[in-house]
Design a protein around this motif. Structure first.
Motif, short mmCIF file in Angstrom:
data_model
loop_
_atom_site.label_atom_id
_atom_site.label_comp_id
_atom_site.label_asym_id
_atom_site.label_seq_id
_atom_site.Cartn_x
_atom_site.Cartn_y
_atom_site.Cartn_z
N ARG A 114 0.83 -1.23 0.00
CA ARG A 114 0.00 0.00 0.00
C ARG A 114 0.85 1.26 0.00
N LEU A 115 2.10 1.16 0.40
CA LEU A 115 2.94 2.36 0.47
C LEU A 115 3.47 2.76 -0.90
N CYS A 116 3.30 1.91 -1.90
CA CYS A 116 4.09 2.05 -3.12
C CYS A 116 3.24 2.48 -4.32
N LEU B 118 28.41 -1.69 -8.37
CA LEU B 118 27.01 -2.10 -8.52
C LEU B 118 26.37 -2.24 -7.14
N LYS B 119 25.59 -1.22 -6.76
CA LYS B 119 24.83 -1.26 -5.50
C LYS B 119 23.44 -1.73 -5.87
N ALA B 120 23.16 -2.99 -5.59
CA ALA B 120 21.97 -3.58 -6.20
C ALA B 120 21.16 -4.44 -5.23
N LEU C 190 13.50 7.98 5.03
CA LEU C 190 12.73 8.21 3.80
C LEU C 190 11.33 8.69 4.16
N ALA C 191 10.97 9.87 3.70
CA ALA C 191 9.62 10.42 3.95
C ALA C 191 8.61 9.75 3.04
N PHE C 192 7.49 9.31 3.61
CA PHE C 192 6.46 8.68 2.80
C PHE C 192 5.83 9.71 1.85
N HIS C 193 5.76 9.34 0.56
CA HIS C 193 5.08 10.16 -0.45
C HIS C 193 3.78 9.45 -0.81
N PRO C 194 2.63 10.00 -0.43
CA PRO C 194 1.37 9.26 -0.57
C PRO C 194 0.72 9.26 -1.95
N MET D 235 14.61 3.99 6.84
CA MET D 235 13.35 3.89 7.60
C MET D 235 12.33 4.77 6.88
N LEU D 236 11.17 4.19 6.57
CA LEU D 236 10.11 4.97 5.94
C LEU D 236 9.23 5.55 7.05
N TYR D 237 9.08 6.87 7.07
CA TYR D 237 8.30 7.51 8.14
C TYR D 237 7.24 8.43 7.52
N SER E 171 26.14 -2.61 3.23
CA SER E 171 24.82 -2.18 2.77
C SER E 171 24.47 -0.86 3.43
N ASN E 172 23.39 -0.26 2.94
CA ASN E 172 22.79 0.89 3.61
C ASN E 172 21.55 0.43 4.35
N CYS E 173 20.94 1.34 5.08
CA CYS E 173 19.67 1.02 5.73
C CYS E 173 18.78 2.26 5.70
N ILE F 136 10.89 5.76 -8.37
CA ILE F 136 10.03 5.31 -7.27
C ILE F 136 9.32 6.50 -6.60
N TYR F 137 10.06 7.55 -6.32
CA TYR F 137 9.47 8.73 -5.68
C TYR F 137 8.64 9.55 -6.65
N HIS F 138 9.04 9.57 -7.91
CA HIS F 138 8.28 10.37 -8.88
C HIS F 138 6.94 9.72 -9.21
N ILE G 252 24.81 9.71 7.70
CA ILE G 252 23.36 9.98 7.63
C ILE G 252 23.13 10.76 6.35
N LYS G 253 22.28 10.18 5.50
CA LYS G 253 22.08 10.79 4.18
C LYS G 253 20.78 11.59 4.10
N ALA G 254 20.88 12.84 3.63
CA ALA G 254 19.70 13.64 3.33
C ALA G 254 19.44 13.44 1.83
N PRO H 262 21.69 -1.55 -1.48
CA PRO H 262 21.08 -0.31 -1.01
C PRO H 262 20.24 -0.58 0.24
N GLY H 263 19.69 0.49 0.81
CA GLY H 263 19.03 0.33 2.11
C GLY H 263 17.52 0.17 2.07
N GLY H 264 16.94 0.08 0.88
CA GLY H 264 15.48 0.12 0.76
C GLY H 264 14.77 -1.10 1.31
N GLY H 265 13.44 -0.97 1.41
CA GLY H 265 12.60 -2.08 1.79
C GLY H 265 12.50 -2.31 3.28
N ALA H 266 13.25 -1.57 4.08
CA ALA H 266 13.20 -1.79 5.54
C ALA H 266 11.89 -1.24 6.10
N GLU H 267 11.38 -0.18 5.49
CA GLU H 267 10.14 0.50 5.92
C GLU H 267 10.21 0.76 7.43
N VAL H 268 9.26 0.17 8.20
CA VAL H 268 9.35 0.23 9.67
C VAL H 268 9.22 -1.22 10.11
O1 V47 Z 1 12.45 0.55 -0.75
C1 V47 Z 1 8.60 3.18 -1.86
C2 V47 Z 1 10.61 3.55 -0.36
C3 V47 Z 1 12.62 2.91 -1.14
C4 V47 Z 1 7.52 4.97 -1.48
O2 V47 Z 1 20.67 2.92 -0.20
C5 V47 Z 1 8.71 5.00 -0.79
O3 V47 Z 1 21.69 4.70 -0.90
C6 V47 Z 1 8.20 7.03 0.02
O4 V47 Z 1 15.70 2.78 -0.63
N1 V47 Z 1 7.02 7.07 -0.60
C7 V47 Z 1 13.54 3.11 -2.32
N2 V47 Z 1 9.05 6.02 -0.03
C8 V47 Z 1 14.52 4.23 -2.09
C9 V47 Z 1 15.72 3.76 -1.30
C10 V47 Z 1 16.98 4.55 -1.39
C11 V47 Z 1 16.97 5.82 -1.91
C12 V47 Z 1 18.17 6.50 -1.99
C13 V47 Z 1 19.36 5.96 -1.60
C14 V47 Z 1 19.35 4.67 -1.09
C15 V47 Z 1 20.64 4.05 -0.70
C16 V47 Z 1 18.15 3.96 -0.96
O5 V47 Z 1 11.68 3.94 -1.16
C17 V47 Z 1 11.77 1.69 -1.11
C18 V47 Z 1 10.75 2.08 -0.08
O6 V47 Z 1 11.28 1.93 1.19
N3 V47 Z 1 9.34 3.88 -1.03
N4 V47 Z 1 7.47 3.84 -2.16
C19 V47 Z 1 6.63 6.07 -1.37
N5 V47 Z 1 5.43 6.08 -1.96
#
Ligand code: V47
Length: 372
Positions: A75-77, A142-144, A254-258, A220-222, A216-218, A323-325, A291-293, A177-183
């Motif tokens: 649902r977040l995606c 390759l960060k994959a 990572l800020a949630f984009h709805p 948190m989706l907030y 790896s990175n890590c 993904i964000y766009h 800590i990455k902005a 990369p650090g994605g998919g951790a969410e909360v």
């Molecule tokens: O895994 C998905 C999140 C992640 C949405 O490791 C969403 O250097 C907000 O992980 N609103 C992908 N967030 C982005 C990511 C990332 C980005 C930049 C650098 C690195 C790194 C990692 O974005 C997804 C998920 O957690 N995501 N949908 C959304 N609607």
């Protein structure tokens, strides 16, 4: 320099920060609950400058998303699509290799490769993709694959996550990369991403990757349905794993984009919360170096301010963020290297270009050397 802090609790936390003492989960909650953003920023900046001085890191990278077909329907995606959706796409191997080379210069040091959980692409397909990229771009890191993609490939190929990681590593994957951790909290995951691996599985997969020598990175989706306790619990779990493995390089809040997600009734996060998450992360994650902005997510303007509130990295040129766009981000899809330099310098920081493993990169003309 002195700062006036009214809140007695924050004064005690400041003493601990100055003494370099680890903050407790209760401290983390107090940090999330205060509105004194300047006090938070002051403390986070103390730690940031202790660790990195005036340096701000950035890199020249390109994102590649081989497919948006995904079985998970989180649902977040807004990115993932069903295979039969006419708007879904899956690149051929040749298209992945071609995309990697579009606008290519020797300046690119990293491909950031993530995609949906495709029901038909096999582990062999991904290994061939990695090998092809390494053949064509041998000097690019390759960060994959998120831990979630690794978990899905393990399930589909009936192998352990360890075996999948070994095969991907041997085919050319350099880090994750650090994605998919969410909360990590189950209650939240059931609502925002119920088809994904659990928080525990994410942590276990990261632990295995680190044990295999992969960094790896890590993240948190907030800013969705999580509460402050969930955020603190998430940060503490990352900190505990890092104590054991030291495999995390960077934390990215990572800020949630709805927009365009089934959770689009949720309001967008505020600049205040975005900055607060940077500061709390810097203070709680005392063992994670960076800590990455992420400017795509927080806008270049807020990311620039974050460099004074705990962040020491602003990510990279990105090129073609999807993904964000898809979820309504209004930032551009890439930034030029010169613009990153300008943003960092205008924040009074010293930009240092890095490769994925934070080795400084020096350039002459369009070529580069990695300084070890
Ligand atoms: O895994 C998905 C999140 C992640 C949405 O490791 C969403 O250097 C907000 O992980 N609103 C992908 N967030 C982005 C990511 C990332 C980005 C930049 C650098 C690195 C790194 C990692 O974005 C997804 C998920 O957690 N995501 N949908 C959304 N609607």
């Amino acid at each position: 320099m002195q700062i006036f802090i009214e809140d007695e609790r924050l004064k005690l936390i400041l003493e601990r920060v100055e003494a370099g003492v680890r903050l407790s989960p209760d401290d983390g909650l107090a940090l999330y609950r205060t509105s004194d953003l300047l006090a938070l920023g002051y403390m986070a900046n103390l730690v940031r400058e202790r660790m990195h001085g005036n340096t701000t890191w950035f890199n020249v990278n390109r994102h590649i998303n081989p497919t948006d077909v995904c079985v998970a329907s989180c649902r977040l995606c807004a990115f993932g699509k069903r295979a039969k959706d006419p708007k879904a796409y899956t690149m051929s191997l040749e298209q992945v290799w071609h995309t990697a080379g579009v606008g290519w210069t020797e300046a690119v040091t990293e491909f950031h490769i993530v995609g949906g959980l495709h029901p038909e692409l096999t582990l062999d397909w991904y290994c061939t993709m990695l090998r092809g990229l390494k053949e064509r771009f041998p000097q690019v890191h390759l960060k994959a694959f998120t831990m979630v993609e690794v978990g899905y490939l393990a399930q589909r190929s009936k192998l352990s996550a360890r075996e999948v990681l070994i095969r991907l590593r041997d085919a050319g994957m350099d880090s994750l990369p650090g994605g998919g951790a969410e909360v990590f909290c189950d209650r939240v995951r059931r609502i925002i991403c119920d088809h994904k691996i659990t928080g525990e599985e994410w942590i276990e997969t990261a632990r295995t990757a680190h044990e295999l020598g992969l960094h790896s990175n890590c993240t948190m989706l907030y800013g969705h349905i999580e509460n402050e306790e969930d955020r603190v619990d998430h940060l503490v779990k990352l900190r505990e794993l890092q104590d054991r493995t030291h495999g995390f390089m960077t934390f990215i809040p990572l800020a949630f984009h709805p927009d365009n997600t089934p959770l689009q009734h949720i309001s967008k996060t505020t600049g205040f919360l975005d900055i607060k998450n940077i500061s709390v992360a810097r203070l709680m994650l005392d063992n994670i170096p960076h800590i990455k902005a992420y400017w795509i997510m927080m806008t270049p303007k807020v990311a620039q301010v974050a460099l004074r509130f705990g962040a020491d990295d602003i990510d990279g040129t990105v090129v073609e963020e999807k993904i964000y766009h898809d979820a309504g981000a209004t930032t551009s899809r890439s930034l030029r290297r010169s613009e990153l330099l300008r943003l960092i310098r205008k924040a009074g920081r010293e930009p240092i270009e890095r490769d994925t493993l934070y080795r400084p990169v020096t350039r002459s003309e369009a070529t580069f050397t990695v300084l070890v």
